[in-house]
Design a protein around this motif. Structure first.
Motif, PDB file in Angstrom:
ATOM      1  N   GLY A 172       0.803  -1.171  -0.009  1.00  0.00           N
ATOM      2  CA  GLY A 172      -0.020   0.079   0.192  1.00  0.00           C
ATOM      3  C   GLY A 172       0.866   1.250  -0.027  1.00  0.00           C
ATOM      4  O   GLY A 172       0.564   2.351  -0.968  1.00  0.00           O
ATOM      5  N   SER A 173       1.819   1.380   0.904  1.00  0.00           N
ATOM      6  CA  SER A 173       2.675   2.503   0.839  1.00  0.00           C
ATOM      7  C   SER A 173       3.562   2.520  -0.318  1.00  0.00           C
ATOM      8  O   SER A 173       3.651   3.831  -0.961  1.00  0.00           O
ATOM      9  N   ALA A 174       3.807   1.726  -1.094  1.00  0.00           N
ATOM     10  CA  ALA A 174       4.417   1.944  -2.470  1.00  0.00           C
ATOM     11  C   ALA A 174       3.586   2.400  -3.339  1.00  0.00           C
ATOM     12  O   ALA A 174       3.943   3.165  -4.224  1.00  0.00           O
ATOM     13  N   PHE A 175       2.269   2.100  -3.450  1.00  0.00           N
ATOM     14  CA  PHE A 175       1.099   2.660  -4.292  1.00  0.00           C
ATOM     15  C   PHE A 175       0.990   4.137  -4.066  1.00  0.00           C
ATOM     16  O   PHE A 175       0.513   4.779  -5.093  1.00  0.00           O
ATOM     17  N   TYR A 176       1.072   4.614  -2.958  1.00  0.00           N
ATOM     18  CA  TYR A 176       1.085   5.874  -2.344  1.00  0.00           C
ATOM     19  C   TYR A 176       2.282   6.861  -2.748  1.00  0.00           C
ATOM     20  O   TYR A 176       2.163   8.027  -2.271  1.00  0.00           O
ATOM     21  N   GLY A 177       3.181   6.241  -3.053  1.00  0.00           N
ATOM     22  CA  GLY A 177       4.514   6.796  -3.324  1.00  0.00           C
ATOM     23  C   GLY A 177       5.481   7.005  -2.279  1.00  0.00           C
ATOM     24  O   GLY A 177       6.505   7.829  -2.464  1.00  0.00           O
ATOM     25  N   GLN A 178       5.325   6.205  -1.148  1.00  0.00           N
ATOM     26  CA  GLN A 178       6.154   6.354   0.054  1.00  0.00           C
ATOM     27  C   GLN A 178       7.103   5.355  -0.271  1.00  0.00           C
ATOM     28  O   GLN A 178       8.421   5.718   0.315  1.00  0.00           O
ATOM     29  N   ASP A 179       7.178   4.336  -0.832  1.00  0.00           N
ATOM     30  CA  ASP A 179       8.138   3.304  -0.932  1.00  0.00           C
ATOM     31  C   ASP A 179       8.143   3.056  -2.492  1.00  0.00           C
ATOM     32  O   ASP A 179       7.366   3.197  -3.239  1.00  0.00           O
ATOM     33  N   ALA A 180       9.094   2.073  -2.824  1.00  0.00           N
ATOM     34  CA  ALA A 180       9.530   1.485  -4.110  1.00  0.00           C
ATOM     35  C   ALA A 180       8.542   0.230  -4.384  1.00  0.00           C
ATOM     36  O   ALA A 180       8.374  -0.601  -3.214  1.00  0.00           O
ATOM     37  N   ILE A 181       8.146   0.220  -5.589  1.00  0.00           N
ATOM     38  CA  ILE A 181       7.191  -1.118  -5.830  1.00  0.00           C
ATOM     39  C   ILE A 181       8.051  -2.267  -5.948  1.00  0.00           C
ATOM     40  O   ILE A 181       9.041  -2.309  -6.925  1.00  0.00           O
ATOM     41  N   SER A 182       7.841  -3.442  -5.347  1.00  0.00           N
ATOM     42  CA  SER A 182       8.659  -4.811  -5.584  1.00  0.00           C
ATOM     43  C   SER A 182       7.847  -5.459  -6.671  1.00  0.00           C
ATOM     44  O   SER A 182       6.579  -6.125  -6.244  1.00  0.00           O
ATOM     45  N   TRP A 183       8.274  -5.274  -7.845  1.00  0.00           N
ATOM     46  CA  TRP A 183       7.606  -6.057  -8.804  1.00  0.00           C
ATOM     47  C   TRP A 183       7.509  -7.553  -8.985  1.00  0.00           C
ATOM     48  O   TRP A 183       6.573  -8.015  -9.225  1.00  0.00           O
ATOM     49  N   PRO A 184       8.423  -8.108  -8.311  1.00  0.00           N
ATOM     50  CA  PRO A 184       8.460  -9.558  -7.990  1.00  0.00           C
ATOM     51  C   PRO A 184       7.247 -10.150  -7.171  1.00  0.00           C
ATOM     52  O   PRO A 184       6.541 -11.047  -7.436  1.00  0.00           O
TER      53      PRO A 184
END
Length: 94
Positions: A41-53
């Motif tokens: 969730g935090s990655a989708f809101y721009g706070q963290d990087a998205i882990s694609w795997p």
């Protein structure tokens, strides 16, 4: 051993027959989306990087589980129908 191999082959065969793949895809889309929102969730809101795997696995695992479950049920139903239609060595044939 042969019985186990025929079970694996039967389940595999049913996993690719309609409507199993389509239904498994629907389940994977819903469950995968929810898992990604929860886990990243935090990655989708721009706070963290998205882990694609992890994104891929969050969709792939529900697809595999739904496919296996549906294929297993269909294979079991097929086995039951075969046993009812054809007598086995343990049944009396009068």
């Amino acid at each position: 051993m042969d019985n186990m191999l025929s079970s694996v082959g039967g389940i595999w065969r049913h996993a690719w027959r309609a409507p199993v793949p389509r239904n498994a895809l629907k389940v994977a889309l819903v469950v995968g989306l929810l898992l990604n929102l929860i886990n990243q969730g935090s990655a989708f809101y721009g706070q963290d990087a998205i882990s694609w795997p992890h994104v891929v696995l969050n969709f792939l695992v529900p697809y595999c589980v739904a496919s296996y479950s549906a294929a297993r049920v269909r294979f079991t139903e097929e086995c039951i129908l075969r046993r009812e239609s054809y007598p086995t060595n343990n049944e009396n044939t009068s």
